[in-house]
Design a protein around this motif. Structure first.
Motif, PDB file in Angstrom:
ATOM      1  N   TYR A 169      55.520  14.999  41.791  1.00 44.28           N
ATOM      2  CA  TYR A 169      54.596  15.187  40.666  1.00 44.28           C
ATOM      3  C   TYR A 169      54.967  16.424  39.857  1.00 44.28           C
ATOM      4  O   TYR A 169      54.569  16.551  38.693  1.00 44.28           O
ATOM      5  CB  TYR A 169      53.149  15.288  41.165  1.00 44.28           C
ATOM      6  CG  TYR A 169      52.864  16.432  42.106  1.00 44.28           C
ATOM      7  CD1 TYR A 169      52.515  17.684  41.627  1.00 44.28           C
ATOM      8  CD2 TYR A 169      52.951  16.261  43.481  1.00 44.28           C
ATOM      9  CE1 TYR A 169      52.253  18.738  42.493  1.00 44.28           C
ATOM     10  CE2 TYR A 169      52.691  17.300  44.350  1.00 44.28           C
ATOM     11  CZ  TYR A 169      52.350  18.540  43.854  1.00 44.28           C
ATOM     12  OH  TYR A 169      52.093  19.587  44.701  1.00 44.28           O
ATOM     13  N   SER A 198      51.295   7.661  40.016  1.00 42.50           N
ATOM     14  CA  SER A 198      50.221   8.663  40.125  1.00 42.50           C
ATOM     15  C   SER A 198      50.820  10.050  40.339  1.00 42.50           C
ATOM     16  O   SER A 198      50.922  10.522  41.470  1.00 42.50           O
ATOM     17  CB  SER A 198      49.295   8.297  41.289  1.00 42.50           C
ATOM     18  OG  SER A 198      48.276   9.249  41.442  1.00 42.50           O
ATOM     19  N   GLN A 200      50.411  13.235  40.864  1.00 44.33           N
ATOM     20  CA  GLN A 200      49.528  14.333  41.224  1.00 44.33           C
ATOM     21  C   GLN A 200      49.632  14.640  42.711  1.00 44.33           C
ATOM     22  O   GLN A 200      50.179  13.838  43.471  1.00 44.33           O
ATOM     23  CB  GLN A 200      48.081  14.027  40.842  1.00 44.33           C
ATOM     24  CG  GLN A 200      47.536  12.719  41.367  1.00 44.33           C
ATOM     25  CD  GLN A 200      46.157  12.409  40.828  1.00 44.33           C
ATOM     26  OE1 GLN A 200      45.218  13.195  40.965  1.00 44.33           O
ATOM     27  NE2 GLN A 200      46.012  11.255  40.202  1.00 44.33           N
ATOM     28  N   ARG A 206      48.852   9.806  47.129  1.00 44.93           N
ATOM     29  CA  ARG A 206      49.872   9.419  46.138  1.00 44.93           C
ATOM     30  C   ARG A 206      50.802   8.357  46.721  1.00 44.93           C
ATOM     31  O   ARG A 206      51.100   7.354  46.059  1.00 44.93           O
ATOM     32  CB  ARG A 206      50.658  10.658  45.686  1.00 44.93           C
ATOM     33  CG  ARG A 206      51.822  10.354  44.754  1.00 44.93           C
ATOM     34  CD  ARG A 206      52.289  11.606  44.019  1.00 44.93           C
ATOM     35  NE  ARG A 206      52.565  12.697  44.945  1.00 44.93           N
ATOM     36  CZ  ARG A 206      53.747  12.925  45.536  1.00 44.93           C
ATOM     37  NH1 ARG A 206      54.761  12.115  45.283  1.00 44.93           N
ATOM     38  NH2 ARG A 206      53.928  13.955  46.334  1.00 44.93           N
ATOM     39  N   THR A 209      48.882   5.065  46.952  1.00 47.10           N
ATOM     40  CA  THR A 209      48.721   4.420  45.647  1.00 47.10           C
ATOM     41  C   THR A 209      50.009   3.725  45.236  1.00 47.10           C
ATOM     42  O   THR A 209      49.985   2.589  44.737  1.00 47.10           O
ATOM     43  CB  THR A 209      48.309   5.456  44.588  1.00 47.10           C
ATOM     44  OG1 THR A 209      47.099   6.105  45.004  1.00 47.10           O
ATOM     45  CG2 THR A 209      48.077   4.795  43.236  1.00 47.10           C
ATOM     46  N   LEU A 322      44.691   7.067  43.891  1.00 50.80           N
ATOM     47  CA  LEU A 322      44.703   8.157  42.921  1.00 50.80           C
ATOM     48  C   LEU A 322      45.011   7.566  41.557  1.00 50.80           C
ATOM     49  O   LEU A 322      46.135   7.656  41.048  1.00 50.80           O
ATOM     50  CB  LEU A 322      45.761   9.211  43.291  1.00 50.80           C
ATOM     51  CG  LEU A 322      45.415  10.209  44.392  1.00 50.80           C
ATOM     52  CD1 LEU A 322      46.548  11.212  44.565  1.00 50.80           C
ATOM     53  CD2 LEU A 322      44.106  10.934  44.108  1.00 50.80           C
ATOM     54  N   THR A 323      44.024   6.924  40.985  1.00 52.33           N
ATOM     55  CA  THR A 323      44.186   6.337  39.661  1.00 52.33           C
ATOM     56  C   THR A 323      42.819   6.276  38.989  1.00 52.33           C
ATOM     57  O   THR A 323      41.806   6.060  39.665  1.00 52.33           O
ATOM     58  CB  THR A 323      44.816   4.930  39.746  1.00 52.33           C
ATOM     59  OG1 THR A 323      45.107   4.431  38.459  1.00 52.33           O
ATOM     60  CG2 THR A 323      43.900   3.963  40.457  1.00 52.33           C
TER      61      THR A 323
END
Length: 692
Positions: A169, A198, A200, A206, A209, A322-323
């Motif tokens: 990220y 994602s 982050q 992450r 996701t 994480l979205t």
């Protein structure tokens, strides 16, 4: 502009046609084809165009809400997925955070361990490492190892690969290079990176996701491609837009690249549609209550803004996400929910559903288990000869037979068993609403309940009464409100940039630079979609927390170049939001800026308003009076219930319950003691009697 909205549900596929220039509007409903949902979509579009004398080639845009990704995760029927990650971090997806889903249970399921999205044998590790705070390279990527891993995954029959490296990220260079290598070795596979899905912090979330996107990627990509080809085959030349979980729509290309965008696609449309209907009635504090054949979806809108999930609560089927997503709570409760006696002898309703095939016994398609629809029919709350506007009849004898069988198991009267099934279902749904309101410090008594979906108007008033909600709004077309919601959505993309800066040592130049970069990237993405810059609106926010806290709160941030005064306003607003959320604030404590967020929206041609309600008279609307059963003062009682044709009801003329309102896509129930009235917007507003 001529547009069509298509929402695929578990039992029915709902369609709506709108000509925004003339205001012409048409609706249609077909049975969902579970094995291939696109078949029902094609059949529905073809019939809808014929019913409205419109050539498919005249359609400018098709908006679609899909449950393909959702169902793939819920049913565990995704791709054979693989992952390439850093050496020593093969088991991030398995270990998680050592958080217990149920704190006090010694017997519980951890989805990422019991039903992993990517099996351990398909998780490969390679050398290479980036480090914080800026993503500097500590160890070069071992490209030969990446190539060898890709070849091994190909030999194992893997058809989708997630590239997940630590600190990507901050700097996605290693993931991007690994993706290129894997695509060279596996040209037919779906390949994605955690930074593109994602970008982050929180590696478990992450990675998960990205794993979810990989798990559903091939199925979603194939579905969207086939649907686009099929629509084109009908002669439709307009663009295909897919509903995203964030409450906007995305292009087919964007969804194919990031299928995680659609994990709550179909559900988000219902919340938007309910919010739009409430706004037409002048209400801005709403609980959207969408009941279909299989599930009930609940959303909250306050002051015109839809609640969104945060990092603590965003999940699907138990897997963390994480979205950006609208906060939608789903339970297994619908018209097809099966009433049964469990192994312990308790009376249960759902989450099992009879679905579209064979469906409730009342459908006459071979269903042999008692459902909520059967219970409503037995209690006289449905018209057997006027289901779906007369397109489908209901078999009263079969419904009575299955409810009789259930009643014998419970040692109850048949009517008691049927009413008990509805009471249990309604209580389950009321508890679900409490979890999104009362348990979060929100008083539902100040809201209106928007009852939609095929079964929502049948249950809305009784559920609202359980919560002391004073009024229920039933949309003009409750069974297709989700499809209607598609026509209220704008093209919308989100982007995020991790910061980890303290308020006591803030780098203002970096914040301004990162905001400008993110907005430029979003503008470029819209440019690929042929949307000019002057049609794009950017909204900024930040994820903030006090130093030492584990989770963040979202705080709005003004546009343009920020200065010290702007930041001071952000800090003050964070204190206020923290006090509202937790009951206190620590104004002397330093604040940590964890992430910067930008949401970019491009307005689409959208549903402005429905044709104004014309109405007739109560006498014109009256069909007949029938006997229906309700519980009053703790006892079941038969009531003479007036049956009306909804489209002939007068506007602004109240009438009393009990009453049944018939229309093609749903049946509305006005219980004894309630009063209903047609609002000028076309919605029915049901005022409930106050509890004593």
């Amino acid at each position: 502009m001529k547009t069509i909205g298509v929402d695929v549900g578990g039992t029915f596929t709902d369609l709506i046609y709108l000509n925004s220039e003339t205001g012409d509007l048409g609706i249609h409903k077909v049975a969902t084809t579970p094995d291939d949902p696109s078949l029902a979509v094609m059949d529905g579009i073809k019939t809808l165009c014929a019913l409205n004398s419109i050539a498919p080639g005249a359609i400018d845009q098709v908006f679609h809400g899909t449950t393909t990704a959702t169902n793939a995760v819920l049913e565990g029927k995704g791709s054979r997925a693989g992952m390439i990650t850093n050496e020593g971090f093969r088991d991030v997806l398995h270990i998680g955070r050592h958080q217990r889903v149920e704190h006090y249970s010694i017997m519980q399921e951890l989805p990422w361990q019991n039903r992993p999205l990517i099996e351990r044998r398909y998780r490969k590790t390679v050398g290479g490492r980036l480090t914080p705070p800026a993503g500097e390279e500590l160890e070069p990527l071992d490209e030969d190892a990446v190539r060898a891993a890709a070849r091994a995954l190909l030999a194992d029959g893997v058809d989708a690969v997630a590239i997940c490296f630590l600190f990507s990220y901050l700097n996605p260079v290693h993931e991007a290079r690994a993706k290129t290598i894997v695509e060279e070795e596996m040209p037919d596979a779906f390949v994605t990176t955690s930074a593109s899905i994602s970008p982050q912090f929180r590696e478990f979330e992450r990675f998960t996701t990205a794993a979810l996107a990989t798990f559903v990627g091939p199925k979603v990509g194939t579905y969207i491609a086939d649907l686009g080809a099929a629509i084109a085959g009908l002669g439709v030349k307009g663009d295909l837009r897919i509903m995203a979980s964030n409450g906007g729509v995305a292009t087919a290309r964007m969804v194919s690249e990031n299928p995680a965008l659609t994990l709550m696609s179909g559900l988000a449309a219902g919340v938007l549609g309910g919010g739009w209907v409430g706004a037409q009635c002048g209400r801005d504090r709403l609980i959207t209550f969408d009941i279909g054949g299989t599930s009930a979806d609940i959303g909250i809108a306050m002051d015109g803004t839809f609640a969104e999930t945060d990092a603590r609560s965003t999940s699907i089927a138990g897997f963390p996400l994480l979205t950006p997503m609208l906060d939608i709570h789903t339970i297994g409760a619908g018209g097809g929910s099966i009433a049964h006696v469990d192994k312990g002898g308790a009376f249960r309703v759902g989450p099992q559903s009879a679905g579209a095939v064979p469906g409730p016994a009342a459908y006459g398609k071979g269903g042999t288990q008692p459902t909520v629809t059967d219970a409503n029919l037995v209690l006289g709350r449905l018209e057997p000869g006027d289901f779906l506007g007369g397109d489908m009849g209901l078999d009263v004898g079969s419904a009575n037979d299955v409810m009789d069988d259930l009643a014998k198991k419970l040692a109850l009267d048949t009517l008691e068993a049927a009413e008990g099934a509805l009471t249990i279902l309604n209580a389950n749904m009321a508890n679900a609403i409490r979890s999104r309101t009362v348990q979060k410090g929100i008083d539902p008594r100040s809201f209106a309940l928007v009852a939609m979906g095929g079964a929502g108007p049948l249950h809305g008033a009784e559920v609202a009464a359980m919560l002391d909600i004073p009024e229920v709004i039933v949309p003009p077309y409750p069974g297709i409100t989700s499809a209607m919601g598609l026509l209220t959505a704008d093209l919308k993309y989100d982007a995020i940039r991790t910061q980890f800066q303290l308020s006591s040592a803030i780098d203002l130049k970096r914040i301004n630079t990162d905001f400008a970069t993110v907005e430029a990237n979003l503008a470029a993405r819209f440019g690929d979609d042929k949307v000019p810059l002057d049609q794009i609106t950017f909204t900024r926010s930040g994820d903030l927390r006090y130093v030492g806290q584990g989770y963040e709160l979202k705080v709005p941030i003004s546009g343009g170049d920020l200065d010290d005064a702007d930041l001071a306003a952000v800090w003050n607003q964070f204190h206020d939001i923290h006090a509202a959320e937790y009951g206190h604030a620590f104004k002397a404590s330093p604040i940590e800026v964890v992430n910067l967020r930008v949401t970019a929206v491009a307005a689409q041609s959208r549903l402005d308003q429905l044709p104004p309600a014309v109405g007739g008279s109560l006498q014109e609307a009256l069909l007949h009076t029938r006997s229906s059963v309700f519980r009053k003062a703790g006892r079941l009682k038969k009531f003479d219930t007036t049956v009306y044709r909804r489209d002939r009801l007068p506007v602004d003329e109240p009438f009393s319950g009990p009453a049944i309102l018939l229309q093609k896509d749903s049946t509305t129930l006005v219980p004894p003691g309630a009063t209903a009235c047609v609002h000028p917007s076309g919605s029915i507003v049901i005022a409930l009697e106050k509890s004593t």
